[in-house]
Design a protein around this motif. Structure first.
Motif, PDB file in Angstrom:
ATOM      1  N   ALA A 144      -3.977  -6.620  51.315  1.00  0.00           N
ATOM      2  CA  ALA A 144      -5.143  -7.028  52.099  1.00  0.00           C
ATOM      3  C   ALA A 144      -5.829  -8.237  51.479  1.00  0.00           C
ATOM      4  O   ALA A 144      -6.263  -9.156  52.189  1.00  0.00           O
TER       5      ALA A 144
ATOM      6  N   THR B 292      -4.337  -0.856  55.705  1.00  0.00           N
ATOM      7  CA  THR B 292      -4.276  -2.238  55.221  1.00  0.00           C
ATOM      8  C   THR B 292      -4.811  -3.243  56.227  1.00  0.00           C
ATOM      9  O   THR B 292      -5.523  -4.194  55.851  1.00  0.00           O
ATOM     10  N   LYS B 293      -4.518  -3.037  57.491  1.00  0.00           N
ATOM     11  CA  LYS B 293      -4.984  -3.976  58.518  1.00  0.00           C
ATOM     12  C   LYS B 293      -6.507  -3.989  58.595  1.00  0.00           C
ATOM     13  O   LYS B 293      -7.132  -5.062  58.627  1.00  0.00           O
TER      14      LYS B 293
ATOM     15  N   ASP C 208      -3.645 -11.203  52.362  1.00  0.00           N
ATOM     16  CA  ASP C 208      -3.714 -11.556  53.784  1.00  0.00           C
ATOM     17  C   ASP C 208      -5.083 -12.077  54.188  1.00  0.00           C
ATOM     18  O   ASP C 208      -5.206 -12.853  55.143  1.00  0.00           O
TER      19      ASP C 208
ATOM     20  N   THR D 224      -7.979  -5.572  55.446  1.00  0.00           N
ATOM     21  CA  THR D 224      -7.836  -7.032  55.458  1.00  0.00           C
ATOM     22  C   THR D 224      -8.995  -7.682  56.187  1.00  0.00           C
ATOM     23  O   THR D 224      -9.579  -8.671  55.710  1.00  0.00           O
ATOM     24  N   GLU D 225      -9.357  -7.137  57.332  1.00  0.00           N
ATOM     25  CA  GLU D 225     -10.462  -7.703  58.107  1.00  0.00           C
ATOM     26  C   GLU D 225     -11.776  -7.605  57.341  1.00  0.00           C
ATOM     27  O   GLU D 225     -12.617  -8.504  57.421  1.00  0.00           O
TER      28      GLU D 225
END
Length: 212
Positions: free
Chosen positions: A92, A53-54, A95, A57-58
């Motif tokens: 994601a 997910t991190k 965010d 997200t980017e």
């Protein structure tokens, strides 16, 4: 538009990619296997694990829209993988402050009678049930939140390669049938309807469907 397309090398994702590129959009294909795609004008290929997910997200920042053709049909635990992956995509998108999230849905969550969904009928094919359950889960998750502006397009009961005719009917939550009782759409017409929705939003925070 700048579009992030998740699952851009899959059956429906490939059709969405081709349709978007044919209209001059910039498409960033977010895929697990970049080697499955060839470079072409307007296409940018990025390797990403949807379950991270991190990292996802980017990758989803600064797009006009995110299109998800994510599917878990190639996994051993199709339903579980789909649900986990979709949760990651939705988180994601939130965010990353995605402007819009357009999702490929399933026909299983469409109504065939008041209060009865196609997936819950005795004749629903067992081999498609796990994927359909995943798509139903995704629809429920979208409806339960308000942080992301979303649209889901559910296909007809049968979606297959065919022609891009542009001649089809749109509906909402009910399975569409033709005069012979069939429910069909080509993947090319599905892609046209989805990119039409992207360019001219008519179903914000709603699900819609289509069929011949």
């Amino acid at each position: 538009m700048k579009i992030a397309l998740i699952g851009a090398s899959g059956f429906i994702g490939s059709a969405l990619r081709a349709e978007a590129l044919s209209r001059g959009h910039s498409v960033t294909a977010l895929v697990s296997r970049p080697e499955r795609l060839d470079t072409e004008p307007g296409l940018y290929i990025v390797k990403v694990d949807v379950q991270d997910t991190k990292a996802l997200t980017e990758q989803l920042r600064d797009f006009d829209a995110v299109l998800s053709a994510f599917s878990g049909h190639a996994q051993q635990d199709v339903q579980g993988y789909f649900a986990k992956g979709f949760d990651s995509i939705l988180t994601a998108a939130k965010d990353a402050a995605a402007k819009r999230l357009l999702v490929v849905g399933g026909a299983g969550s469409l109504e065939v009678a008041p209060g009865q969904l196609l997936i819950d009928t005795p004749s629903f094919p067992a081999e498609y049930k796990a994927t359909a359950e995943g798509a139903r889960y995704a629809l429920n998750q979208l409806r339960a939140q308000s942080a992301v502006t979303w649209t889901m397009l559910s296909p007809a009961a049968i979606i297959a390669p065919g022609e891009r005719s542009g001649q089809y009917r749109l509906g909402s939550d009910q399975l569409l049938l033709d005069a012979e009782g069939n429910s069909q759409i080509s993947v090319q017409d599905f892609a046209k309807a989805m990119i039409d929705e992207l360019e001219s939003p008519a179903h914000l925070n709603r699900r819609f469907t289509l069929a011949y």
